[in-house]
Design a protein around this motif. Structure first.
Motif, PDB file in Angstrom:
ATOM      1  N   VAL A   1       0.631  -1.288  -0.366  1.00 49.79           N
ATOM      2  CA  VAL A   1       0.003  -0.214   0.004  1.00 49.79           C
ATOM      3  C   VAL A   1       0.809   1.483  -0.079  1.00 49.79           C
ATOM      4  O   VAL A   1       0.632   2.334  -0.348  1.00 49.79           O
ATOM      5  N   THR A   2       2.072   1.619   0.693  1.00 51.34           N
ATOM      6  CA  THR A   2       2.546   2.536   0.878  1.00 51.34           C
ATOM      7  C   THR A   2       3.460   2.533  -0.263  1.00 51.34           C
ATOM      8  O   THR A   2       4.091   3.402   0.198  1.00 51.34           O
ATOM      9  N   GLN A   3       3.144   2.131  -1.190  1.00 47.05           N
ATOM     10  CA  GLN A   3       4.458   2.118  -2.434  1.00 47.05           C
ATOM     11  C   GLN A   3       3.952   2.504  -3.423  1.00 47.05           C
ATOM     12  O   GLN A   3       4.232   3.354  -4.158  1.00 47.05           O
ATOM     13  N   ARG A   4       2.297   3.314  -3.162  1.00 50.85           N
ATOM     14  CA  ARG A   4       1.859   4.082  -4.515  1.00 50.85           C
ATOM     15  C   ARG A   4       2.281   5.589  -4.069  1.00 50.85           C
ATOM     16  O   ARG A   4       1.972   6.086  -4.778  1.00 50.85           O
ATOM     17  N   GLU A   5       2.711   6.320  -3.034  1.00 51.34           N
ATOM     18  CA  GLU A   5       3.101   7.681  -2.563  1.00 51.34           C
ATOM     19  C   GLU A   5       4.485   7.479  -2.552  1.00 51.34           C
ATOM     20  O   GLU A   5       5.567   6.796  -2.841  1.00 51.34           O
ATOM     21  N   LYS A   6       5.184   8.607  -2.883  1.00 48.22           N
ATOM     22  CA  LYS A   6       6.732   9.334  -3.869  1.00 48.22           C
ATOM     23  C   LYS A   6       7.382   9.488  -2.006  1.00 48.22           C
ATOM     24  O   LYS A   6       8.081  10.871  -2.921  1.00 48.22           O
ATOM     25  N   GLY A   7       6.438   9.901  -1.231  1.00 49.93           N
ATOM     26  CA  GLY A   7       7.589  10.860  -0.657  1.00 49.93           C
ATOM     27  C   GLY A   7       8.525  10.440   0.220  1.00 49.93           C
ATOM     28  O   GLY A   7       9.107   9.887   0.079  1.00 49.93           O
ATOM     29  N   SER A   8       8.884  10.387   1.569  1.00 46.72           N
ATOM     30  CA  SER A   8       8.844  10.644   2.849  1.00 46.72           C
ATOM     31  C   SER A   8       9.390   9.516   3.647  1.00 46.72           C
ATOM     32  O   SER A   8       7.780   9.039   3.732  1.00 46.72           O
ATOM     33  N   PHE A   9      10.324   8.825   4.575  1.00 45.94           N
ATOM     34  CA  PHE A   9      10.128   7.972   6.195  1.00 45.94           C
ATOM     35  C   PHE A   9       8.712   8.630   6.677  1.00 45.94           C
ATOM     36  O   PHE A   9       7.915   8.948   7.211  1.00 45.94           O
TER      37      PHE A   9
ATOM     38  N   ASP B   1      13.590   0.685   1.586  1.00 40.08           N
ATOM     39  CA  ASP B   1      12.373   1.046   1.554  1.00 40.08           C
ATOM     40  C   ASP B   1      12.129   3.092   1.476  1.00 40.08           C
ATOM     41  O   ASP B   1      11.450   3.371   0.749  1.00 40.08           O
ATOM     42  N   LEU B   2      12.353   3.073   2.632  1.00 37.41           N
ATOM     43  CA  LEU B   2      11.934   4.748   3.115  1.00 37.41           C
ATOM     44  C   LEU B   2      13.248   5.235   3.053  1.00 37.41           C
ATOM     45  O   LEU B   2      13.084   6.213   3.153  1.00 37.41           O
ATOM     46  N   ALA B   3      14.457   5.316   1.950  1.00 36.99           N
ATOM     47  CA  ALA B   3      15.227   5.565   1.589  1.00 36.99           C
ATOM     48  C   ALA B   3      15.599   6.600   3.209  1.00 36.99           C
ATOM     49  O   ALA B   3      16.385   7.805   2.417  1.00 36.99           O
ATOM     50  N   ASP B   4      16.383   5.501   3.516  1.00 37.82           N
ATOM     51  CA  ASP B   4      16.535   6.001   5.008  1.00 37.82           C
ATOM     52  C   ASP B   4      18.340   5.972   4.836  1.00 37.82           C
ATOM     53  O   ASP B   4      19.396   7.025   5.270  1.00 37.82           O
ATOM     54  N   GLY B   5      19.175   5.392   4.127  1.00 38.99           N
ATOM     55  CA  GLY B   5      20.421   5.816   3.454  1.00 38.99           C
ATOM     56  C   GLY B   5      21.555   3.976   4.233  1.00 38.99           C
ATOM     57  O   GLY B   5      20.561   3.397   4.149  1.00 38.99           O
ATOM     58  N   ILE B   6      22.555   4.183   3.741  1.00 35.01           N
ATOM     59  CA  ILE B   6      22.964   2.858   4.172  1.00 35.01           C
ATOM     60  C   ILE B   6      24.472   3.270   4.795  1.00 35.01           C
ATOM     61  O   ILE B   6      25.167   3.711   5.395  1.00 35.01           O
ATOM     62  N   GLY B   7      23.992   2.143   6.075  1.00 37.09           N
ATOM     63  CA  GLY B   7      24.894   2.142   7.967  1.00 37.09           C
ATOM     64  C   GLY B   7      25.811   1.670   7.746  1.00 37.09           C
ATOM     65  O   GLY B   7      26.276   1.105   6.438  1.00 37.09           O
ATOM     66  N   PRO B   8      26.973   2.300   8.043  1.00 40.87           N
ATOM     67  CA  PRO B   8      28.260   1.584   8.569  1.00 40.87           C
ATOM     68  C   PRO B   8      28.950  -0.185   8.545  1.00 40.87           C
ATOM     69  O   PRO B   8      29.243   1.008  10.137  1.00 40.87           O
ATOM     70  N   ALA B   9      27.649  -0.302   7.870  1.00 45.76           N
ATOM     71  CA  ALA B   9      28.055  -1.835   9.024  1.00 45.76           C
ATOM     72  C   ALA B   9      29.209  -2.580   9.855  1.00 45.76           C
ATOM     73  O   ALA B   9      30.528  -3.176  10.071  1.00 45.76           O
ATOM     74  N   ARG B  10      30.576  -2.889   8.021  1.00 49.78           N
ATOM     75  CA  ARG B  10      31.341  -3.622   8.233  1.00 49.78           C
ATOM     76  C   ARG B  10      32.438  -2.148   8.990  1.00 49.78           C
ATOM     77  O   ARG B  10      33.512  -3.532  10.367  1.00 49.78           O
ATOM     78  N   ALA B  11      32.313  -0.942   9.324  1.00 51.02           N
ATOM     79  CA  ALA B  11      33.112  -0.292  10.429  1.00 51.02           C
ATOM     80  C   ALA B  11      32.375  -0.562  11.628  1.00 51.02           C
ATOM     81  O   ALA B  11      33.661  -0.657  12.896  1.00 51.02           O
ATOM     82  N   LEU B  12      31.567  -0.940  12.265  1.00 56.47           N
ATOM     83  CA  LEU B  12      31.128  -1.001  13.433  1.00 56.47           C
ATOM     84  C   LEU B  12      31.057  -2.068  13.708  1.00 56.47           C
ATOM     85  O   LEU B  12      31.431  -2.904  14.958  1.00 56.47           O
ATOM     86  N   PHE B  13      31.355  -3.458  13.011  1.00 54.35           N
ATOM     87  CA  PHE B  13      31.640  -4.793  13.584  1.00 54.35           C
ATOM     88  C   PHE B  13      33.082  -4.647  13.481  1.00 54.35           C
ATOM     89  O   PHE B  13      33.620  -5.275  14.474  1.00 54.35           O
ATOM     90  N   ASN B  14      33.701  -3.772  12.498  1.00 62.04           N
ATOM     91  CA  ASN B  14      35.522  -4.151  12.908  1.00 62.04           C
ATOM     92  C   ASN B  14      35.253  -2.885  14.194  1.00 62.04           C
ATOM     93  O   ASN B  14      37.007  -3.556  14.917  1.00 62.04           O
ATOM     94  N   MET B  15      35.137  -2.495  14.641  1.00 67.41           N
ATOM     95  CA  MET B  15      35.164  -1.578  15.797  1.00 67.41           C
ATOM     96  C   MET B  15      34.553  -2.493  17.398  1.00 67.41           C
ATOM     97  O   MET B  15      34.965  -2.159  18.442  1.00 67.41           O
ATOM     98  N   GLY B  16      33.949  -3.451  16.674  1.00 71.33           N
ATOM     99  CA  GLY B  16      33.766  -4.081  18.551  1.00 71.33           C
ATOM    100  C   GLY B  16      32.015  -4.651  17.948  1.00 71.33           C
ATOM    101  O   GLY B  16      31.597  -5.614  19.333  1.00 71.33           O
ATOM    102  N   SER B  17      31.139  -4.178  17.301  1.00 75.24           N
ATOM    103  CA  SER B  17      30.018  -4.867  17.949  1.00 75.24           C
ATOM    104  C   SER B  17      29.218  -5.127  17.273  1.00 75.24           C
ATOM    105  O   SER B  17      29.533  -5.265  15.518  1.00 75.24           O
ATOM    106  N   PRO B  18      29.099  -6.601  17.265  1.00 74.74           N
ATOM    107  CA  PRO B  18      28.282  -7.826  16.431  1.00 74.74           C
ATOM    108  C   PRO B  18      26.973  -6.600  16.306  1.00 74.74           C
ATOM    109  O   PRO B  18      26.353  -5.978  16.186  1.00 74.74           O
ATOM    110  N   ILE B  19      26.668  -7.528  14.836  1.00 72.49           N
ATOM    111  CA  ILE B  19      25.683  -6.890  13.708  1.00 72.49           C
ATOM    112  C   ILE B  19      24.787  -8.114  13.586  1.00 72.49           C
ATOM    113  O   ILE B  19      24.589  -9.403  13.290  1.00 72.49           O
ATOM    114  N   THR B  20      23.447  -7.632  13.852  1.00 67.29           N
ATOM    115  CA  THR B  20      22.325  -8.381  13.707  1.00 67.29           C
ATOM    116  C   THR B  20      21.214  -7.854  12.415  1.00 67.29           C
ATOM    117  O   THR B  20      21.793  -7.101  11.788  1.00 67.29           O
ATOM    118  N   LEU B  21      20.206  -7.943  11.901  1.00 67.03           N
ATOM    119  CA  LEU B  21      19.236  -8.360  10.912  1.00 67.03           C
ATOM    120  C   LEU B  21      17.653  -8.208  11.698  1.00 67.03           C
ATOM    121  O   LEU B  21      17.208  -9.426  12.117  1.00 67.03           O
TER     122      LEU B  21
END
Length: 457
Positions: free
Chosen positions: A71-79, A300-320
């Protein structure tokens, strides 16, 4: 205690090795024994073809968002325009309709190989903000839904007090709030007592975001997590506007603010963590805060791409997490962590298939308060997810490259068997509840309300 045996054609075993001919013996809800080198299925053992991996953990879910798919794919807005449509669904639900929708959504997750969900729960009260006779009626509906669908749940009860930084709640937001953090803690304490002896339920807590919890009340949520030794999750830096408002009000980023008030650490998870500075990455990694990536929602919400590998390399376990459930497919979320990073850096090969499988399994379960899950080991929760290696997507896979094929080519549709907490909930691709598609259709039509299933309103 009931004993069952499953013979795995191929199994993904710690520390990331694919082994042929693995016999898994289960007692009750736990793995009792893992035997290697069993060339043929013994008498009485259930044969699991393809690659068997531990149960997947969906570390970030809002069950009611499932009603928004398409349903939300009909509009071209933002988060922010998407959020208004999400609020529309939030106005319609009561404990009965939420049970139906969540049960069907969780059943869809189980079909996709998910055996534990982190449900980020803030739909607490009636649409006008008045508590139900049982103030935790909506939370109880989610627990019941998870049990009936066949997965464990970490119910992350969210503190939600303001509609924006320095802005009072209004409209449907009123049903999210308890007034202040003390009253939130009283209600959540009551919820915790209800499930204190339940092994399949973890009552965790959440700071919805720096937009929704004033800084001076965050410490009460952090103290609750520490006192009960339970997970604490928070939406963090999902939008640039959130960062800007936080800096203007507190002269600190969301990560810095959460750190100052004791909300980060090994029990904590920062969800999204999309727009971070180097200081933020170092703070999260330095205290080993988990970071939950939700790539499908972030795209989907055009948020952006987070720095997952940099976070993991600094010690943050990554989850999904599947978050808003635009799709429910943790293989898609896993490969997107790698593929999105390729787009951002114009380089390949940031993550191995084994690292991404670990994010979807052992790391995700640990972040939800189930550190003894996500592994095919004696003593662990008996969660076995078997993925076809002969479908049109996976055909041609060898033992050596099975993890790569599963992560980078398989979909949720390739899951043919799911054993969750020792119970086979999916066999031959069919859930024990029956037609999950029909369940979803009925529940979504009710959740959208009159006129909403055709895009009106």
């Amino acid at each position: 205690m009931r004993e069952l045996s499953y013979w795995c054609e191929l199994a993904w075993l710690p520390p990331g090795e694919v082994v042929a001919g693995v016999l898994v013996r289960i007692e009750g809800s736990r793995i009792a024994e893992v035997t290697l080198g069993v060339t043929h299925p013994p008498a009485g053992a259930v044969r699991l073809g393809g690659l068997t991996v531990p149960g997947l953990a969906n570390a970030h879910s809002h069950a009611f968002h499932r009603a928004l798919r398409g349903v939300t794919q009909r509009e071209k807005g933002s988060f922010w325009t998407w959020r208004e449509q999400m609020y529309g669904v939030a106005t319609t639900l009561d404990p009965d309709s939420y049970l139906k929708l969540a049960r069907a959504t969780f059943a869809e997750m189980v079909l996709a190989g998910i055996t534990c969900v982190g449900e980020f729960h803030y739909l607490h009260h009636t649409p006008g903000g008045t508590p139900y006779d049982d103030p935790n009626a909506m939370g109880h509906a989610l627990v019941q839904a998870a049990r009936e669908a066949g997965l464990r749940i970490a119910l992350l009860d969210a503190c939600y007090l303001t509609g924006g930084v320095g802005t009072p709640l209004s409209g449907v937001q009123l049903r999210f709030g308890d007034g202040d953090a003390d009253r939130w803690a009283m209600r959540t304490e009551s919820l915790t007592k209800c499930y204190r002896s339940a092994r399949d339920v973890e009552i965790g807590v959440a700071i919805h975001s720096v937009r929704a919890v004033p800084a001076e009340q965050m410490h009460l949520v952090a103290e609750f997590s520490q006192r009960h030794a339970v997970p604490l999750h928070a939406h963090v830096s999902e939008q640039r506007a959130e960062n800007t408002a936080c800096v203007e009000r507190y002269a600190a980023s969301p990560v810095q603010l959460l750190s100052e008030y004791g909300a980060l650490g090994p029990r904590s998870t920062a969800v999204h963590a999309t727009h971070l500075s180097d200081v933020d990455i170092a703070l999260l990694g330095g205290c080993r805060t988990h970071v939950c990536m939700c790539p499908t929602t972030e795209r989907d919400l055009a948020d952006g791409i987070g720095p997952a590998r940099a976070l993991f390399n600094m010690g943050s376990p990554i989850t999904l997490g599947s978050d808003s459930h635009a799709v429910i497919d943790l293989f898609e979320e896993a490969r997107a962590v790698e593929l999105d990073e390729r787009l951002a850096t114009e380089r390949r090969g940031h993550w191995s298939a084994a690292e991404l499988l670990a994010a979807a399994t052992v790391a995700g379960h640990a972040s939800l308060g189930f550190p003894d899950a996500g592994m095919l080991l004696a003593g662990a929760w008996a969660d076995l997810v078997s993925v076809r290696l002969d479908s049109v997507r996976t055909a041609g896979a060898s033992q050596a490259d099975a993890p790569e094929v599963v992560i980078f080519a398989a979909t949720a549709a390739d899951v043919h068997s799911v054993v969750s907490s020792g119970r086979q909930v999916v066999a031959d691709g069919r859930h024990v509840l029956g037609d999950v598609g029909a369940m979803l259709g009925e529940a979504i039509a009710e959740a959208r309300g009159p006129g909403r299933d055709n895009g009106e309103g």
